[in-house]
Design a protein around this motif. Structure first.
Motif, mmCIF file in Angstrom:
data_model
loop_
_atom_site.group_PDB
_atom_site.id
_atom_site.type_symbol
_atom_site.label_atom_id
_atom_site.label_comp_id
_atom_site.label_asym_id
_atom_site.label_seq_id
_atom_site.Cartn_x
_atom_site.Cartn_y
_atom_site.Cartn_z
ATOM 1 N N PRO A 113 0.801 -1.230 0.000
ATOM 2 C CA PRO A 113 0.000 0.000 0.000
ATOM 3 C C PRO A 113 0.830 1.275 0.000
ATOM 4 O O PRO A 113 0.300 2.357 -0.289
ATOM 5 N N ASN A 114 2.128 1.160 0.315
ATOM 6 C CA ASN A 114 2.984 2.341 0.402
ATOM 7 C C ASN A 114 3.788 2.597 -0.868
ATOM 8 O O ASN A 114 4.543 3.570 -0.936
ATOM 9 N N VAL A 115 3.650 1.726 -1.851
ATOM 10 C CA VAL A 115 4.353 1.928 -3.113
ATOM 11 C C VAL A 115 3.705 3.094 -3.861
ATOM 12 O O VAL A 115 2.475 3.173 -3.967
ATOM 13 N N ALA A 116 4.536 3.997 -4.379
ATOM 14 C CA ALA A 116 4.009 5.193 -5.041
ATOM 15 C C ALA A 116 4.363 5.263 -6.521
ATOM 16 O O ALA A 116 3.987 6.226 -7.197
ATOM 17 N N CYS A 117 5.065 4.275 -7.045
ATOM 18 C CA CYS A 117 5.480 4.286 -8.444
ATOM 19 C C CYS A 117 4.738 3.208 -9.233
ATOM 20 O O CYS A 117 4.171 2.281 -8.646
ATOM 21 N N PRO A 118 4.736 3.277 -10.560
ATOM 22 C CA PRO A 118 4.080 2.244 -11.364
ATOM 23 C C PRO A 118 4.709 0.874 -11.146
ATOM 24 O O PRO A 118 5.919 0.743 -10.931
ATOM 25 N N VAL A 119 3.883 -0.158 -11.242
ATOM 26 C CA VAL A 119 4.310 -1.540 -11.029
ATOM 27 C C VAL A 119 3.775 -2.410 -12.163
ATOM 28 O O VAL A 119 2.578 -2.369 -12.475
ATOM 29 N N LEU A 120 4.656 -3.177 -12.762
ATOM 30 C CA LEU A 120 4.272 -4.187 -13.749
ATOM 31 C C LEU A 120 4.523 -5.562 -13.141
ATOM 32 O O LEU A 120 5.653 -5.877 -12.748
ATOM 33 N N VAL A 121 3.488 -6.380 -13.044
ATOM 34 C CA VAL A 121 3.595 -7.740 -12.538
ATOM 35 C C VAL A 121 3.468 -8.700 -13.721
ATOM 36 O O VAL A 121 2.502 -8.624 -14.485
ATOM 37 N N VAL A 122 4.456 -9.571 -13.870
ATOM 38 C CA VAL A 122 4.447 -10.563 -14.942
ATOM 39 C C VAL A 122 4.434 -11.953 -14.320
ATOM 40 O O VAL A 122 5.344 -12.308 -13.569
ATOM 41 N N MET A 123 3.408 -12.715 -14.615
ATOM 42 C CA MET A 123 3.281 -14.089 -14.117
ATOM 43 C C MET A 123 3.372 -15.067 -15.274
ATOM 44 O O MET A 123 2.980 -14.762 -16.408
ATOM 45 N N GLY A 124 3.881 -16.253 -14.982
ATOM 46 C CA GLY A 124 3.841 -17.341 -15.939
ATOM 47 C C GLY A 124 2.601 -18.180 -15.712
ATOM 48 O O GLY A 124 2.314 -18.578 -14.579
ATOM 49 N N GLY A 125 1.868 -18.447 -16.760
ATOM 50 C CA GLY A 125 0.635 -19.212 -16.610
ATOM 51 C C GLY A 125 0.843 -20.626 -16.135
ATOM 52 O O GLY A 125 -0.075 -21.248 -15.591
#
Length: 278
Positions: free
Chosen positions: A207-219
């Motif tokens: 909740p304290n992250v203030a920058c953009p985040v890209l999450v990449v998961m493997g199916g």
């Protein structure tokens, strides 16, 4: 050429290549910076300065640290960004996926974006339904338990075979490197210590992250019964609008090494957008 940063408790090894905005790469437990061997050339060619790190206790970094939590690794990454001159985007996989979230929350002046690859960033619970219905999840859980309890190198090799549904061309050579590295004194103990750390410290900081985040998961990631659902939960814990999720259906737990072209296709537009804001 390998460079070293001396910190309280040990030294961190890293490679530095390219010119431009800074991107720092951090691998997961039991691995080394060679995990990103297919990603670095594309990032450098796209105009980025890339620091590829052996996290504490791994590769050419020292062992004997007081702790191996995500918070500990995050502190090392922030120190490296300060040393190299930020700001930076951090890319972290597995355990380091949680670490880069903590780094972003703790040093918003230095970290302008985060890419999390198959990240352990939240409190984990066993999916008993998944154990019954998802064979790869059941097998992964069994193998990782053997590694954690007994330090079994054969079990770790079996886990990697499962976690890479398709293999890179240099798979046999890299597996030999992994076996040799984890046979060095203290290295398997580091893997076990990392495996005992809970990702609750990272989850508390989402909740304290203030920058953009890209999450990449493997199916096909065997570490979760439903990898997409795990990624969606991470986004739900971030401030609204900061996170985006991509799932590479054919990838396992190491999308950057198994499907590097697809990871680059996702990461480069994110980096361009994020670093343009810096």
């Amino acid at each position: 050429m390998t460079e070293h940063l001396t910190l309280t408790g040990g030294t961190i090894a890293y490679d530095l290549a390219g010119e431009g905005p800074l991107v720092v790469l951090a691998h997961g437990m039991g691995d080394t910076r060679r995990s990103y061997r297919f990603l670095v050339p594309g990032l450098v060619a796209a105009g980025y300065r890339v620091a590829n790190v052996d996290i504490r206790g791994a590769g050419e970094s020292s062992t004997g640290w007081d702790g191996y939590s995500r918070t500990d690794v995050a502190g090392d990454l922030v120190a490296l960004v300060r040393h190299l001159g930020g700001p930076a985007v951090l890319v972290g996989q597995s355990l380091s996926g949680g670490a880069v979230a903590i780094a972003a929350a703790s040093a918003p002046d230095l970290i302008t974006g985060v890419v999390q690859l198959a990240p352990f960033t939240r409190k984990q619970t066993i999916s008993f339904g998944g154990l019954l219905t998802v064979a790869r999840y059941r097998r992964s859980s069994t193998l990782l338990a053997r590694v954690g309890l007994f330090g079994s190198l054969p079990a770790w090799a079996e886990y990697l075979d499962l976690a890479y549904p398709t293999k890179p061309a240099d798979w046999a050579e890299e597996l030999d490197r992994t076996r040799a590295g984890l046979s060095e004194p203290g290295r398997m103990k580091v893997l076990q210590a990392m495996g005992r750390t809970a990702p609750t410290d990272a989850g508390a900081q989402l909740p304290n992250v203030a920058c953009p985040v890209l999450v990449v998961m493997g199916g096909l990631d065997p570490d979760w019964a439903d990898p997409r659902a795990e990624g969606e939960k991470i986004l739900a814990d971030l401030p609204a609008g900061l996170g985006e999720l991509a799932v590479i259906d054919s990838a396992g737990h190491y999308p950057h090494a198994q499907t590097p072209e697809q990871v680059l296709a996702l990461a480069l537009p994110f980096l361009d957008r994020t670093l343009a804001r810096a």
